[in-house]
Design an enzyme around this catalytic site. Sequence first.
Site, PDB file in Angstrom:
ATOM      1  N   GLU A 135      29.687  43.361  42.429  1.00  0.00           N
ATOM      2  CA  GLU A 135      29.291  42.328  41.333  1.00  0.00           C
ATOM      3  C   GLU A 135      28.840  43.084  39.826  1.00  0.00           C
ATOM      4  O   GLU A 135      28.939  44.309  40.021  1.00  0.00           O
ATOM      5  CB  GLU A 135      28.354  41.293  41.560  1.00  0.00           C
ATOM      6  CG  GLU A 135      28.772  40.444  42.683  1.00  0.00           C
ATOM      7  CD  GLU A 135      27.771  39.267  43.001  1.00  0.00           C
ATOM      8  OE1 GLU A 135      26.604  39.436  42.668  1.00  0.00           O
ATOM      9  OE2 GLU A 135      28.332  38.420  43.827  1.00  0.00           O
ATOM     10  N   GLU A 176      37.990  41.385  49.271  1.00  0.00           N
ATOM     11  CA  GLU A 176      39.516  41.439  49.614  1.00  0.00           C
ATOM     12  C   GLU A 176      40.337  42.386  48.843  1.00  0.00           C
ATOM     13  O   GLU A 176      41.105  43.119  49.040  1.00  0.00           O
ATOM     14  CB  GLU A 176      40.229  40.145  49.697  1.00  0.00           C
ATOM     15  CG  GLU A 176      39.637  39.197  50.641  1.00  0.00           C
ATOM     16  CD  GLU A 176      38.309  38.418  50.261  1.00  0.00           C
ATOM     17  OE1 GLU A 176      37.679  38.848  49.362  1.00  0.00           O
ATOM     18  OE2 GLU A 176      38.462  37.245  50.755  1.00  0.00           O
ATOM     19  N   ASN A 223      32.349  43.122  48.264  1.00  0.00           N
ATOM     20  CA  ASN A 223      32.286  42.675  46.785  1.00  0.00           C
ATOM     21  C   ASN A 223      31.534  43.577  45.974  1.00  0.00           C
ATOM     22  O   ASN A 223      30.284  44.229  46.548  1.00  0.00           O
ATOM     23  CB  ASN A 223      31.944  41.139  46.911  1.00  0.00           C
ATOM     24  CG  ASN A 223      30.895  40.751  47.326  1.00  0.00           C
ATOM     25  OD1 ASN A 223      30.148  41.668  48.519  1.00  0.00           O
ATOM     26  ND2 ASN A 223      30.211  39.758  46.816  1.00  0.00           N
ATOM     27  N   CYS A 238      36.213  40.942  44.286  1.00  0.00           N
ATOM     28  CA  CYS A 238      36.074  40.558  45.652  1.00  0.00           C
ATOM     29  C   CYS A 238      36.234  41.593  46.636  1.00  0.00           C
ATOM     30  O   CYS A 238      36.897  42.598  46.520  1.00  0.00           O
ATOM     31  CB  CYS A 238      36.896  39.338  45.852  1.00  0.00           C
ATOM     32  SG  CYS A 238      36.661  38.023  45.114  1.00  0.00           S
ATOM     33  N   CYS A 263      39.209  33.651  48.044  1.00  0.00           N
ATOM     34  CA  CYS A 263      39.354  32.945  46.686  1.00  0.00           C
ATOM     35  C   CYS A 263      40.887  32.831  46.429  1.00  0.00           C
ATOM     36  O   CYS A 263      41.757  33.666  47.000  1.00  0.00           O
ATOM     37  CB  CYS A 263      38.484  33.485  45.808  1.00  0.00           C
ATOM     38  SG  CYS A 263      39.301  34.859  44.955  1.00  0.00           S
ATOM     39  N   CYS A 313      42.516  36.253  45.345  1.00  0.00           N
ATOM     40  CA  CYS A 313      42.658  37.057  46.445  1.00  0.00           C
ATOM     41  C   CYS A 313      43.977  36.690  47.257  1.00  0.00           C
ATOM     42  O   CYS A 313      44.454  37.338  47.888  1.00  0.00           O
ATOM     43  CB  CYS A 313      41.429  37.191  47.010  1.00  0.00           C
ATOM     44  SG  CYS A 313      40.295  38.254  46.241  1.00  0.00           S
TER      45      CYS A 313
HETATM   46  N1  THU Z   1      33.680  36.556  47.293  1.00  0.00           N
HETATM   47  C1  THU Z   1      34.315  37.678  48.030  1.00  0.00           C
HETATM   48  O1  THU Z   1      34.171  38.830  47.934  1.00  0.00           O
HETATM   49  N2  THU Z   1      35.301  37.215  48.808  1.00  0.00           N
HETATM   50  C2  THU Z   1      35.653  35.840  49.063  1.00  0.00           C
HETATM   51  O2  THU Z   1      36.514  35.644  49.955  1.00  0.00           O
HETATM   52  C3  THU Z   1      34.994  34.703  48.317  1.00  0.00           C
HETATM   53  C4  THU Z   1      33.755  35.284  47.263  1.00  0.00           C
HETATM   54  C5  THU Z   1      32.609  37.598  46.483  1.00  0.00           C
HETATM   55  C6  THU Z   1      32.583  37.153  45.084  1.00  0.00           C
HETATM   56  C7  THU Z   1      31.201  37.094  44.554  1.00  0.00           C
HETATM   57  O3  THU Z   1      30.803  38.572  44.433  1.00  0.00           O
HETATM   58  C8  THU Z   1      30.331  36.455  45.845  1.00  0.00           C
HETATM   59  O4  THU Z   1      31.301  36.489  46.895  1.00  0.00           O
HETATM   60  C9  THU Z   1      29.881  34.840  45.552  1.00  0.00           C
HETATM   61  O5  THU Z   1      31.157  34.171  45.164  1.00  0.00           O
END
Ligand code: THU
Length: 133
Positions: free
Chosen positions: A43, A54, A41, A52, A85, A88
Amino acid sequence: MQEALLAAARKAQRAAYAPYSRFLVGAAVLDDQGRIHAGCNVENAAYPEGVCAETGALSAMVLAGGRKVRAVAVIGTGSAWITPCGGCRQKLREFGAPDMPLFTGNASESGPTYTLAQLLPESFGPDHLTDPS
Ligand code: THU
């Protein structure tokens, strides 16, 4: 194969850029040529612009010419298993079959396995656009 995917996801997790949530995620996808593509991920100070793990793994696969996902692994922060999520799940649906396995895990163990159909039942996908009848 499950262990190799989880290992790739754990390695990717170490590269995650998540200074706001501090929730580091790594993901890995296995393509139909047997190659593993990983993502983490990423941000952003404008919070909704984060990406994300994925999604990153799928982008890496597409860039490498992959067009089918055979299996996925996701590693979150802490001991609990995480699943993708909603957004994804839909992105995985573009490249994965309903029986595609998604492996969960944490730093030291593997967790439950789910199929894409379990995570996204009765889904909309590319087949609907090519066969509208
Ligand atoms: N996140 C992912 O990268 N994948 C997931 O399956 C769930 C959430 C990330 C998004 C954000 O950067 C952090 O986790 C918190 O939600």
